[in-house]
Design an enzyme around this catalytic site. Sequence first.
Site, PDB file in Angstrom:
ATOM      1  N   GLN A  93       0.854  -1.201   0.000  1.00  0.00           N
ATOM      2  CA  GLN A  93       0.000   0.000   0.000  1.00  0.00           C
ATOM      3  C   GLN A  93       0.882   1.240   0.000  1.00  0.00           C
ATOM      4  OE1 GLN A  93      -3.487  -0.540   2.976  1.00  0.00           O
ATOM      5  NE2 GLN A  93      -1.877  -1.927   3.666  1.00  0.00           N
ATOM      6  N   ASP A  96       6.124   4.644  -1.296  1.00  0.00           N
ATOM      7  CA  ASP A  96       7.585   4.816  -1.348  1.00  0.00           C
ATOM      8  C   ASP A  96       8.201   3.728  -2.226  1.00  0.00           C
ATOM      9  OD1 ASP A  96       8.387   2.419   0.196  1.00  0.00           O
ATOM     10  OD2 ASP A  96       7.583   3.445   1.956  1.00  0.00           O
ATOM     11  N   HIS A 111      -1.571   1.337  -4.209  1.00  0.00           N
ATOM     12  CA  HIS A 111      -2.001   2.723  -3.970  1.00  0.00           C
ATOM     13  C   HIS A 111      -1.139   3.736  -4.727  1.00  0.00           C
ATOM     14  CE1 HIS A 111      -4.194   1.545   0.038  1.00  0.00           C
ATOM     15  NE2 HIS A 111      -4.882   1.214  -1.035  1.00  0.00           N
ATOM     16  N   GLY A 171       2.772  -4.343   9.067  1.00  0.00           N
ATOM     17  CA  GLY A 171       2.785  -2.889   9.299  1.00  0.00           C
ATOM     18  C   GLY A 171       1.624  -2.127   8.700  1.00  0.00           C
ATOM     19  N   SER A 173      -2.569  -0.909   9.494  1.00  0.00           N
ATOM     20  CA  SER A 173      -3.526  -0.792  10.601  1.00  0.00           C
ATOM     21  C   SER A 173      -4.855  -1.479  10.313  1.00  0.00           C
ATOM     22  CB  SER A 173      -3.779   0.690  10.894  1.00  0.00           C
ATOM     23  OG  SER A 173      -4.350   1.312   9.751  1.00  0.00           O
ATOM     24  N   ASN A 197       3.205  -6.901  13.103  1.00  0.00           N
ATOM     25  CA  ASN A 197       2.897  -5.480  13.284  1.00  0.00           C
ATOM     26  C   ASN A 197       3.425  -5.017  14.629  1.00  0.00           C
ATOM     27  OD1 ASN A 197       1.844  -3.004  12.567  1.00  0.00           O
ATOM     28  ND2 ASN A 197      -0.288  -3.654  12.544  1.00  0.00           N
ATOM     29  N   LEU A 198       3.508  -3.706  14.780  1.00  0.00           N
ATOM     30  CA  LEU A 198       3.938  -3.159  16.071  1.00  0.00           C
ATOM     31  C   LEU A 198       2.887  -3.459  17.133  1.00  0.00           C
ATOM     32  CD1 LEU A 198       6.248  -1.529  17.325  1.00  0.00           C
ATOM     33  CD2 LEU A 198       4.978   0.549  16.807  1.00  0.00           C
ATOM     34  N   GLU A 199       1.634  -3.320  16.733  1.00  0.00           N
ATOM     35  CA  GLU A 199       0.518  -3.604  17.652  1.00  0.00           C
ATOM     36  C   GLU A 199      -0.624  -4.212  16.848  1.00  0.00           C
ATOM     37  OE1 GLU A 199      -1.177   0.949  17.650  1.00  0.00           O
ATOM     38  OE2 GLU A 199       0.386   0.387  19.090  1.00  0.00           O
TER      39      GLU A 199
HETATM   40  C1  BJW Z   1       4.668  -0.582  12.687  1.00  0.00           C
HETATM   41  C2  BJW Z   1       5.786   0.132  13.031  1.00  0.00           C
HETATM   42  C3  BJW Z   1       6.969  -0.564  13.051  1.00  0.00           C
HETATM   43  C4  BJW Z   1       4.170   1.479  13.112  1.00  0.00           C
HETATM   44  N1  BJW Z   1       6.985  -1.869  12.752  1.00  0.00           N
HETATM   45  N2  BJW Z   1       4.701  -1.876  12.391  1.00  0.00           N
HETATM   46  C5  BJW Z   1     -16.792   2.074   4.570  1.00  0.00           C
HETATM   47  C6  BJW Z   1     -16.516   0.728   4.787  1.00  0.00           C
HETATM   48  C7  BJW Z   1     -15.571   0.048   3.993  1.00  0.00           C
HETATM   49  C8  BJW Z   1     -14.875   0.719   2.992  1.00  0.00           C
HETATM   50  C9  BJW Z   1     -15.155   2.032   2.792  1.00  0.00           C
HETATM   51  C10 BJW Z   1     -16.099   2.701   3.564  1.00  0.00           C
HETATM   52  N3  BJW Z   1     -16.144   3.992   3.134  1.00  0.00           N
HETATM   53  C11 BJW Z   1     -15.252   4.142   2.121  1.00  0.00           C
HETATM   54  C12 BJW Z   1     -14.647   2.946   1.903  1.00  0.00           C
HETATM   55  C13 BJW Z   1     -13.585   2.653   0.914  1.00  0.00           C
HETATM   56  C14 BJW Z   1     -12.298   3.358   1.256  1.00  0.00           C
HETATM   57  C15 BJW Z   1     -11.907   3.033   2.691  1.00  0.00           C
HETATM   58  O1  BJW Z   1     -11.362   1.983   3.000  1.00  0.00           O
HETATM   59  N4  BJW Z   1     -12.156   3.961   3.611  1.00  0.00           N
HETATM   60  C16 BJW Z   1     -11.864   3.713   5.015  1.00  0.00           C
HETATM   61  C17 BJW Z   1     -11.324   4.985   5.637  1.00  0.00           C
HETATM   62  C18 BJW Z   1     -13.108   3.179   5.673  1.00  0.00           C
HETATM   63  N5  BJW Z   1     -11.297   2.828   0.341  1.00  0.00           N
HETATM   64  C19 BJW Z   1     -11.102   3.370  -0.843  1.00  0.00           C
HETATM   65  O2  BJW Z   1     -11.690   4.377  -1.200  1.00  0.00           O
HETATM   66  C20 BJW Z   1     -10.164   2.639  -1.771  1.00  0.00           C
HETATM   67  N6  BJW Z   1     -10.823   2.387  -2.986  1.00  0.00           N
HETATM   68  C21 BJW Z   1     -11.878   1.570  -3.077  1.00  0.00           C
HETATM   69  O3  BJW Z   1     -12.357   0.996  -2.113  1.00  0.00           O
HETATM   70  O4  BJW Z   1     -12.343   1.449  -4.354  1.00  0.00           O
HETATM   71  C22 BJW Z   1     -13.455   0.585  -4.576  1.00  0.00           C
HETATM   72  C23 BJW Z   1     -13.009  -0.703  -5.207  1.00  0.00           C
HETATM   73  C24 BJW Z   1     -12.082  -1.505  -4.583  1.00  0.00           C
HETATM   74  C25 BJW Z   1     -11.689  -2.715  -5.168  1.00  0.00           C
HETATM   75  C26 BJW Z   1     -12.217  -3.101  -6.360  1.00  0.00           C
HETATM   76  C27 BJW Z   1     -13.143  -2.289  -7.000  1.00  0.00           C
HETATM   77  C28 BJW Z   1     -13.549  -1.089  -6.407  1.00  0.00           C
HETATM   78  C29 BJW Z   1      -8.942   3.473  -2.060  1.00  0.00           C
HETATM   79  C30 BJW Z   1      -8.072   3.635  -0.865  1.00  0.00           C
HETATM   80  C31 BJW Z   1      -6.897   4.552  -1.174  1.00  0.00           C
HETATM   81  C32 BJW Z   1      -6.017   4.762   0.027  1.00  0.00           C
HETATM   82  N7  BJW Z   1      -5.011   5.718  -0.268  1.00  0.00           N
HETATM   83  C33 BJW Z   1      -4.067   6.082   0.775  1.00  0.00           C
HETATM   84  C34 BJW Z   1      -3.182   7.232   0.264  1.00  0.00           C
HETATM   85  C35 BJW Z   1      -3.603   8.599   0.492  1.00  0.00           C
HETATM   86  C36 BJW Z   1      -2.690   9.582  -0.140  1.00  0.00           C
HETATM   87  C37 BJW Z   1      -1.376   9.802   0.557  1.00  0.00           C
HETATM   88  O5  BJW Z   1      -0.394   9.104   0.257  1.00  0.00           O
HETATM   89  O6  BJW Z   1      -1.320  10.735   1.352  1.00  0.00           O
HETATM   90  O7  BJW Z   1      -3.174   5.022   1.056  1.00  0.00           O
HETATM   91  S1  BJW Z   1      -4.849   6.363   2.333  1.00  0.00           S
HETATM   92  C38 BJW Z   1      -3.533   5.753   3.321  1.00  0.00           C
HETATM   93  O8  BJW Z   1      -3.983   4.611   4.110  1.00  0.00           O
HETATM   94  C39 BJW Z   1      -2.496   5.232   2.314  1.00  0.00           C
HETATM   95  C40 BJW Z   1      -2.120   3.908   2.927  1.00  0.00           C
HETATM   96  O9  BJW Z   1      -1.599   3.059   1.932  1.00  0.00           O
HETATM   97  C41 BJW Z   1      -3.390   3.415   3.544  1.00  0.00           C
HETATM   98  C42 BJW Z   1      -3.208   2.372   4.609  1.00  0.00           C
HETATM   99  O10 BJW Z   1      -2.513   2.884   5.707  1.00  0.00           O
HETATM  100  P1  BJW Z   1      -1.510   1.951   6.508  1.00  0.00           P
HETATM  101  O11 BJW Z   1      -0.383   1.580   5.652  1.00  0.00           O
HETATM  102  O12 BJW Z   1      -2.252   0.848   7.163  1.00  0.00           O
HETATM  103  O13 BJW Z   1      -0.923   2.996   7.604  1.00  0.00           O
HETATM  104  P2  BJW Z   1      -1.480   3.366   9.052  1.00  0.00           P
HETATM  105  O14 BJW Z   1      -0.821   4.629   9.450  1.00  0.00           O
HETATM  106  O15 BJW Z   1      -2.950   3.327   9.119  1.00  0.00           O
HETATM  107  O16 BJW Z   1      -0.968   2.166   9.975  1.00  0.00           O
HETATM  108  C43 BJW Z   1       0.398   1.941  10.244  1.00  0.00           C
HETATM  109  C44 BJW Z   1       0.561   0.617  10.956  1.00  0.00           C
HETATM  110  O17 BJW Z   1       1.948   0.382  11.115  1.00  0.00           O
HETATM  111  C45 BJW Z   1      -0.072   0.584  12.356  1.00  0.00           C
HETATM  112  O18 BJW Z   1      -0.797  -0.636  12.496  1.00  0.00           O
HETATM  113  C46 BJW Z   1       1.137   0.556  13.296  1.00  0.00           C
HETATM  114  O19 BJW Z   1       0.930  -0.245  14.454  1.00  0.00           O
HETATM  115  C47 BJW Z   1       2.194  -0.078  12.423  1.00  0.00           C
HETATM  116  N8  BJW Z   1       3.554   0.326  12.752  1.00  0.00           N
HETATM  117  N9  BJW Z   1       5.381   1.450  13.300  1.00  0.00           N
HETATM  118  C48 BJW Z   1       5.801  -2.482  12.442  1.00  0.00           C
HETATM  119  N10 BJW Z   1       8.126   0.049  13.403  1.00  0.00           N
END
Ligand code: BJW
Length: 227
Positions: A93, A96, A111, A171, A173, A197-199
């Site tokens: 996801q 980078d 992504h 890693g 959430s 994951n961290l947690e």
């Molecule tokens: C460590 C650590 C260490 C820390 N060691 N671990 C309601 C219900 C369900 C879905 C939806 C809904 N309403 C809307 C939706 C859909 C929506 C969605 O999911 N929304 C939610 C908010 C509910 N999704 C979408 O819109 C997606 N598209 C979609 O669904 O299209 C429809 C479709 C799908 C499939 C087929 C056909 C149609 C698109 C999602 C796009 C996400 N884009 C982003 C980028 C934003 C721009 C930017 O770069 O600024 O992607 S959002 C952001 O979140 C980014 C990430 O890739 C993504 C995930 O985040 P990630 O990686 O999990 O990071 P964190 O910060 O949340 O977590 C970090 C983790 O690391 C934590 O767990 C820590 O514990 C851990 N950690 N240090 C190990 N040292």
Amino acid sequence: MTIPKIVILTGAGISAESGLSTFRAQNGLWEGYNVDDVATYAGYKRDPIAVHQFYNMLRHKLQDPKVCPNAAHYALAELEQKLGSDNVLIVTQNVDNLHEQAGSKNIIHMHGELLKVRNEQNGQITECFSDVDYNQNKLIRPHIVWFGEIPLQMDEIYDALTQTEYFISIGTSGNVYPAAGFVQVANQSGAKTVELNLEPSLGENLFQTKIYGPASKIVPKFVQTLI
Ligand code: BJW
């Protein structure tokens, strides 16, 4: 596509120890920003200059010489090298390029990628290492999948998830779909599912095996059990 034996989903946590902020932590990437402004197409259309400024800032940060792959990225690259690229697929996801820098080859950036931009009119994707000036070219947008947009290469991802032996999530959430639902697909397909994951993530109870700690410590250790 040959079906990989191991599918690895990575999120921002794998790059945290490389100096890149995660999204949802305190002092995270979005601190001080409204997600609707910087992570949706509507936000981009409202204020393209501000959104480009945000991604220009992230692009700079990623190219800071201090930001480099950590032991977790290298361990995954070693796994691919040992088992062969056909057998290990990284679905990241992350926008980078730290998996590439570590030497991984079989990667899907579901992504998008920070070091690429896309022409809105013809869809052409080009590499981009410097600032984008909207006033110079109004057709160029970040090659990032925003909320409400369809993630990339979904057919390939689901093909792999429905036939893989292992699904390992590192890693992330579990806040964002469809990635947060991959563990269910893998479980239904009979894969072994592992969370590193961290947690605990939001989907913690869906994983058969869970190991918690910093990625740079737990990923290399777990990878050794697969080699
Ligand atoms: C460590 C650590 C260490 C820390 N060691 N671990 C309601 C219900 C369900 C879905 C939806 C809904 N309403 C809307 C939706 C859909 C929506 C969605 O999911 N929304 C939610 C908010 C509910 N999704 C979408 O819109 C997606 N598209 C979609 O669904 O299209 C429809 C479709 C799908 C499939 C087929 C056909 C149609 C698109 C999602 C796009 C996400 N884009 C982003 C980028 C934003 C721009 C930017 O770069 O600024 O992607 S959002 C952001 O979140 C980014 C990430 O890739 C993504 C995930 O985040 P990630 O990686 O999990 O990071 P964190 O910060 O949340 O977590 C970090 C983790 O690391 C934590 O767990 C820590 O514990 C851990 N950690 N240090 C190990 N040292």
